[in-house]
Design a protein around this motif. Sequence first.
Motif, PDB file in Angstrom:
ATOM      1  N   LEU A   1      -4.583   5.280   2.827  1.00  0.00           N
ATOM      2  CA  LEU A   1      -3.934   4.125   2.241  1.00  0.00           C
ATOM      3  C   LEU A   1      -4.541   3.777   0.889  1.00  0.00           C
ATOM      4  CD1 LEU A   1      -3.109   3.779   5.288  1.00  0.00           C
ATOM      5  CD2 LEU A   1      -3.144   1.317   4.860  1.00  0.00           C
ATOM      6  N   SER A   2      -3.662   3.440  -0.069  1.00  0.00           N
ATOM      7  CA  SER A   2      -4.110   2.982  -1.382  1.00  0.00           C
ATOM      8  C   SER A   2      -3.349   1.711  -1.728  1.00  0.00           C
ATOM      9  CB  SER A   2      -3.840   4.030  -2.461  1.00  0.00           C
ATOM     10  OG  SER A   2      -4.445   5.254  -2.154  1.00  0.00           O
ATOM     11  N   PRO A   3      -4.029   0.624  -2.063  1.00  0.00           N
ATOM     12  CA  PRO A   3      -3.316  -0.575  -2.521  1.00  0.00           C
ATOM     13  C   PRO A   3      -2.595  -0.272  -3.837  1.00  0.00           C
ATOM     14  CG  PRO A   3      -5.610  -1.073  -1.950  1.00  0.00           C
ATOM     15  CD  PRO A   3      -5.486   0.414  -1.987  1.00  0.00           C
TER      16      PRO A   3
ATOM     17  N   GLU B   1     -11.433  -2.853   1.396  1.00  0.00           N
ATOM     18  CA  GLU B   1     -12.079  -1.580   1.700  1.00  0.00           C
ATOM     19  C   GLU B   1     -13.605  -1.670   1.700  1.00  0.00           C
ATOM     20  OE1 GLU B   1      -9.046  -0.462  -1.543  1.00  0.00           O
ATOM     21  OE2 GLU B   1      -9.601  -2.320  -0.548  1.00  0.00           O
TER      22      GLU B   1
ATOM     23  N   CYS C   1      -5.741   5.870  10.157  1.00  0.00           N
ATOM     24  CA  CYS C   1      -5.670   5.685   8.711  1.00  0.00           C
ATOM     25  C   CYS C   1      -7.048   5.385   8.128  1.00  0.00           C
ATOM     26  CB  CYS C   1      -4.733   4.509   8.388  1.00  0.00           C
ATOM     27  SG  CYS C   1      -3.061   4.717   9.000  1.00  0.00           S
TER      28      CYS C   1
ATOM     29  N   VAL D   1       0.855  -1.184   0.000  1.00  0.00           N
ATOM     30  CA  VAL D   1       0.000   0.000   0.000  1.00  0.00           C
ATOM     31  C   VAL D   1       0.891   1.234   0.000  1.00  0.00           C
ATOM     32  CG1 VAL D   1      -1.856  -1.168   1.235  1.00  0.00           C
ATOM     33  CG2 VAL D   1      -0.148   0.119   2.531  1.00  0.00           C
TER      34      VAL D   1
ATOM     35  N   TRP E   1      -8.807   4.043   4.048  1.00  0.00           N
ATOM     36  CA  TRP E   1      -8.528   3.602   2.685  1.00  0.00           C
ATOM     37  C   TRP E   1      -8.935   4.692   1.696  1.00  0.00           C
ATOM     38  CZ3 TRP E   1      -5.584  -0.524   1.950  1.00  0.00           C
ATOM     39  CH2 TRP E   1      -5.564  -1.523   2.922  1.00  0.00           C
ATOM     40  N   GLN E   2      -8.172   4.797   0.621  1.00  0.00           N
ATOM     41  CA  GLN E   2      -8.466   5.797  -0.402  1.00  0.00           C
ATOM     42  C   GLN E   2      -9.880   5.630  -0.948  1.00  0.00           C
ATOM     43  OE1 GLN E   2      -6.603   8.485  -1.657  1.00  0.00           O
ATOM     44  NE2 GLN E   2      -8.574   8.910  -2.629  1.00  0.00           N
ATOM     45  N   GLU E   3     -10.337   4.386  -1.051  1.00  0.00           N
ATOM     46  CA  GLU E   3     -11.674   4.129  -1.586  1.00  0.00           C
ATOM     47  C   GLU E   3     -12.760   4.726  -0.699  1.00  0.00           C
ATOM     48  OE1 GLU E   3     -14.403   0.378  -3.200  1.00  0.00           O
ATOM     49  OE2 GLU E   3     -12.327   0.050  -2.595  1.00  0.00           O
ATOM     50  N   GLN E   4     -12.435   4.998   0.566  1.00  0.00           N
ATOM     51  CA  GLN E   4     -13.415   5.593   1.471  1.00  0.00           C
ATOM     52  C   GLN E   4     -13.600   7.083   1.219  1.00  0.00           C
ATOM     53  OE1 GLN E   4     -11.375   3.361   5.063  1.00  0.00           O
ATOM     54  NE2 GLN E   4     -13.282   4.235   5.771  1.00  0.00           N
TER      55      GLN E   4
ATOM     56  N   PHE F   1      -6.501   2.210  12.232  1.00  0.00           N
ATOM     57  CA  PHE F   1      -7.519   2.693  11.308  1.00  0.00           C
ATOM     58  C   PHE F   1      -8.585   3.512  12.033  1.00  0.00           C
ATOM     59  CE2 PHE F   1      -5.726  -0.473   8.522  1.00  0.00           C
ATOM     60  CZ  PHE F   1      -5.887   0.108   7.261  1.00  0.00           C
TER      61      PHE F   1
END
Length: 851
Positions: free
Chosen positions: A426-428, A634, A521, A419, A523-526, A486
């Motif tokens: 965070l982005s995978p 995510e 933290c 990531v 996730w970017q998708e959030q 998180f």
Amino acid sequence: MQLVETPQIPKQTQEYFTRRMAEMGITDEVNKIGILQTEIATGSPLQGETVQKELPIFTPSMKGIDILVYTLERRLVRYAKDGRHKNHIYKLTRLFPEEVDKDGKVKKYHMPPAQGTNPFIPPQIIQLYEAEQDIPVLYLTEGYFKAFKACMHGIYTVGFPSITLMTDKETNTLYADVKTIIEQCNVQRVVWLIDGDCFGLTKDDITTGASVYDRPAGFANSVKLIHDLLSDYKDIDVYFGHINTDTIEGNPKGLDDLLCSMPAMVDEVAKEFNSFAKKATKPADEDNSQYKVIEGKYITRVPLQYKKHAVQYFHLTDVDDFYNFYSAKDERLKNAEQFNYRGNYFSYDQRDGRCKPSKMYPPETQKALEMVKNLCYVEKFTSDGDIKSIGISMSNFNDLLYNFGFRRFDIDRTVFIIVRIVNNVLSPVAPVEVQDMFFKLIASLPETIHDNIPTFMLKERFVKGRETFFSAGNLSLLKNDRPFNFCKDTRNEVYIFYKNGFVKCTRENWKLHPMTELTGCIWQEQVLSRSFTECPVLYDNMSIFQQFIFNVSGRQSDRYLSICSMMGYILHSYFDVKRKALILTDSEISDNPSGRTGKGLLLQAMKRMKPTEIINGKDFKTDDKHKYQEVTLETQIVGIDDAKRNLQIEDFFNDIVEGLKVEKKNQAPFKTHVKMVFTTNKTIKIEGASAKDRVFEFEMANHYNEKFSPQDEFGKWFFTEFNDDDWTGFDNFMCYCICLYLDKGIVQAKSINLERRKLIDQTNEDFVNWIEEKVNDGTIAPDIDYDKKDLHCQFLSAYPEYKERSPFAKQRRFTDALKTYANYGGRFAPFNKVNDEKRSNGKDYITFRNK
């Protein structure tokens, strides 16, 4: 929590309003303006009477302090555009607390979008205009509060929204009301007044490499614009000026700050502001003219005869003039090794006192060089002393990747992904993305790095060794130095993330916070791709999506609150509670249900709030181990859309309660927790305490159908054609649903036709008609043992067409239908296998019990 017509102002906002009014010395008696309104008499639609009503200018609101905007003729300004808000009153809002916009900049004021801008004319100026009295000196300034406070003390001032918003949107000329004041009130002098910090450089300009020229140039441009806007008024003296912030105790920045900081001296301040020497004479030779300074105790003014005077006054003629002036005011510029002036980098040469083009690289290139300087070293030289080959420090290379934010994220003890973490987001990433980022870094470097190592050698070394440097084995060394913490929903709090911050929902309210307050933290998708703007949620002025929900709830308040609370539950990504799935179905009884009631739009709405994976229910196979392969770490909501008719809810018990086991093709499986939603045109068979404890159901009213869609009603496709107002209404309504759930839990409402639809779906309409007739005439009654075979014969006698080629020709299928009627018919207690059937003397009996 309830929807109210007038939302309660938050306590802290009310306190801010009270404090601000006290600081400004604004009483209820002062805080008002007479507004002309036309009242239409009942029964007389063609005639109306114009009356003057006093309205408050400043009022507390949900988001801060609302400032009423009106015209010189005492008329309210209303929204210019058509649509739902066309009759809304235009108000500007001083935000409290201040917000952070999509670019990370602090936002102090909110203006209605796409509505143009308006000047603020204090009541004292309107009174002078109406009395046809002269206004010898008129000040123009940035800020409505400044204008109001100044006029309280006889400094007649009109407020502009900002130093860049001085013109009418339609004509691109000075606001019409301001021109009318100048012409009708015999104004002799106009002063464009800016704040006393106009010579200050933005704190990040030097350190980030932004141009230090831009901020002073912005003020100079506003001065030049005033010159152009007033160029037609040949008999008026035009000035620009600023507060003497640096020489006044307390360093007041604006005119309101000045007047509030020295209440005992306001008369002296007003006298200086309104006092001028004799009429200014314009120099004949523009090329050789210099600006003149009229420096007072509180204000410095400059006659604006030519636009070049603004450039001269702000020392924008050349880089040396700029540096000499501003470095004396700002130690950061004086101590800087280099600075950006209009896109070019300069450094100050102490020997000859001049600014010269810098040999240093821009900050981003300097940073790149710093990152790679310890990466490579000379490994071998040629016999001529040239560099033959270079070596790479693997540990330093991994440190570089670590500094770029790349980390190993462990899914379990044996499986990990890579990531990238930037500002706690965070982005995978795939190994090839790590590789691409690194080669992009190399491309930004100059021709040589250090020790005369050519950049092309570094690139060639990594091209040849890419399978080593960017391998899974090497990237696995990027373990985070501490466990990932998180930011997750808690039992009492829900977080929604936007471009301009995050919204925290509690049982009391929802509120936007800057991302800097994020403690963990995400996730970017959030992070949603739009910004959030707070607004109240009201019954009498529903947003588009809110109205849609009201419609699909049958326009009944109890069912409306029920579906709102259910959506709030699904959006609450907290899993340490008893988890249930939401089943959305139709309410209409039909042999061929066609759907189109809006169930899919509810799933799409969830997807616009939290990471949601929607799976086609028609292709869904419960025995397929890859059935959830599109779900990611995510994902927080999974929707099974248009579920099959024979779907067995028991197959999803573990998924609902324990979480999903996700098996992607050619990847190691992992487990994740989600909330689940099912949509179906039919009903889903739910029998037994375990099943009923794992779901809640909601029937969609038949407001919409295949012939009448939300697009037909609202004139736009949901979500894809939403404008800013639609998104603002949607976001705040969804936050309201979350708060409602946190406060009330799941609100239950009576069903419409759910039980009868289940009864018909699981039997058939002929059977239902037959047994209801028997129950109504008393042929079938409670607490009587009935021979199952005898009842079956009675049914086949009434409907002989079922004797052949029909499931109802079989005794067992008919008996199941009798039990289903007990469960869903509404007349008897649910069927109990132990007590409600028996065998005696070779016959099988069934008994119906009272509820």
